[in-house]
Design a protein around this motif. Sequence first.
Motif, PDB file in Angstrom:
ATOM      1  N   ARG A 114      -5.691  -5.274   6.931  1.00 16.33           N
ATOM      2  CA  ARG A 114      -4.377  -5.369   7.557  1.00 16.33           C
ATOM      3  C   ARG A 114      -4.244  -6.639   8.389  1.00 16.33           C
ATOM      4  O   ARG A 114      -3.209  -7.303   8.394  1.00 16.33           O
ATOM      5  CB  ARG A 114      -4.110  -4.124   8.412  1.00 16.33           C
ATOM      6  CG  ARG A 114      -3.909  -2.870   7.573  1.00 16.33           C
ATOM      7  CD  ARG A 114      -3.508  -1.685   8.433  1.00 16.33           C
ATOM      8  NE  ARG A 114      -3.152  -0.535   7.616  1.00 16.33           N
ATOM      9  CZ  ARG A 114      -2.705   0.612   8.091  1.00 16.33           C
ATOM     10  NH1 ARG A 114      -2.567   0.775   9.407  1.00 16.33           N
ATOM     11  NH2 ARG A 114      -2.406   1.613   7.294  1.00 16.33           N
ATOM     12  N   ALA A 118      -1.837 -10.153   7.504  1.00 17.95           N
ATOM     13  CA  ALA A 118      -0.878 -10.719   8.452  1.00 17.95           C
ATOM     14  C   ALA A 118      -1.129 -12.185   8.735  1.00 17.95           C
ATOM     15  O   ALA A 118      -0.208 -12.914   9.129  1.00 17.95           O
ATOM     16  CB  ALA A 118      -0.915  -9.929   9.756  1.00 17.95           C
ATOM     17  N   GLU A 119      -2.362 -12.653   8.533  1.00 14.42           N
ATOM     18  CA  GLU A 119      -2.729 -13.995   8.973  1.00 14.42           C
ATOM     19  C   GLU A 119      -3.070 -14.971   7.855  1.00 14.42           C
ATOM     20  O   GLU A 119      -2.887 -16.178   8.012  1.00 14.42           O
ATOM     21  CB  GLU A 119      -3.937 -13.911   9.919  1.00 14.42           C
ATOM     22  CG  GLU A 119      -3.682 -13.139  11.195  1.00 14.42           C
ATOM     23  CD  GLU A 119      -4.900 -13.096  12.095  1.00 14.42           C
ATOM     24  OE1 GLU A 119      -5.973 -13.566  11.663  1.00 14.42           O
ATOM     25  OE2 GLU A 119      -4.781 -12.585  13.231  1.00 14.42           O
ATOM     26  N   THR A 138       2.129  -6.715   1.655  1.00 15.14           N
ATOM     27  CA  THR A 138       3.086  -7.392   2.534  1.00 15.14           C
ATOM     28  C   THR A 138       2.965  -8.906   2.461  1.00 15.14           C
ATOM     29  O   THR A 138       3.792  -9.617   3.055  1.00 15.14           O
ATOM     30  CB  THR A 138       2.866  -6.946   3.998  1.00 15.14           C
ATOM     31  OG1 THR A 138       1.521  -7.280   4.391  1.00 15.14           O
ATOM     32  CG2 THR A 138       3.070  -5.444   4.138  1.00 15.14           C
ATOM     33  N   ASN A 139       1.946  -9.419   1.782  1.00 15.30           N
ATOM     34  CA  ASN A 139       1.703 -10.856   1.725  1.00 15.30           C
ATOM     35  C   ASN A 139       1.751 -11.344   0.279  1.00 15.30           C
ATOM     36  O   ASN A 139       0.797 -11.150  -0.475  1.00 15.30           O
ATOM     37  CB  ASN A 139       0.341 -11.179   2.357  1.00 15.30           C
ATOM     38  CG  ASN A 139       0.119 -12.662   2.546  1.00 15.30           C
ATOM     39  OD1 ASN A 139       0.585 -13.479   1.778  1.00 15.30           O
ATOM     40  ND2 ASN A 139      -0.625 -13.003   3.583  1.00 15.30           N
TER      41      ASN A 139
END
Length: 257
Positions: A114, A118-119, A138-139
């Motif tokens: 997770r 995000a990064e 999500t990426n």
Amino acid sequence: MNEVVKLSKKDRQDRILTELRVSTTIRISDLAAELGVSYETIRRDLEEMGQSGLINRTYGGAVVRPFGFEPAWNERFNAMTEERERIAATAAGLIEPREVLMIDAGSTTLHFARRLAAEAKNLTIVTNCFAVAMAFSTNPTITVLSCPGQYDSHEGSVTGPDTLAYLARFNANRAVIGASGITLEGPNDVHSSAVAIKRAMMARSQEHILLLDHSKFELPNLEVVCPLTDIHRLVTNQPPPAELGAALQKARVEILY
């Protein structure tokens, strides 16, 4: 009468584990008296340790956790979140763009996934864990290759010969794995099927990173994954105990926390 020295929560829980290794079963009332704290304080300690899979709670006390038992992955994910988020952040900082990673199933590796989603950018992920695969949805810059195999609802992952054959097709820069515990013998797990996956990922990867919080230190389980010398980096949340730390140093494992 000597005054009882007040211990921190960590030291108190370490003492509880030590008592269990000696007597295999303990009662809350006895612990409260020995450690000079309230019944409720010990009860909360035991509840937290039970959620982390360190012990099995009983009516009025606790017993040693069997070597072949661990709570389901979603129960483990919600325990010690602060420590695991710290581990995830440290591990995510090691990853470079365009790398190929193999990530196995586990509560700490899911926190890592997770954070990485995000990064990070432009990665390829090979995983046997459905929750890890979904974390990267999500990426759009991250490609996920999800292993086939027999689904295990307790672990939220697939294992078995099809999974192992699939992993053998790929090469990776790093294998990022979790474990149920670590001792002087090496990291270990409660499930032999999970151990086979970890070994297969390590065999196909140039670097092996172990993510493991402090509650797993000196904790034996059913099967040893590999010797300490096969681990390149241990990412954790605090320094290991002296003997384990010395063994890791001798094995040339880089410890990050």
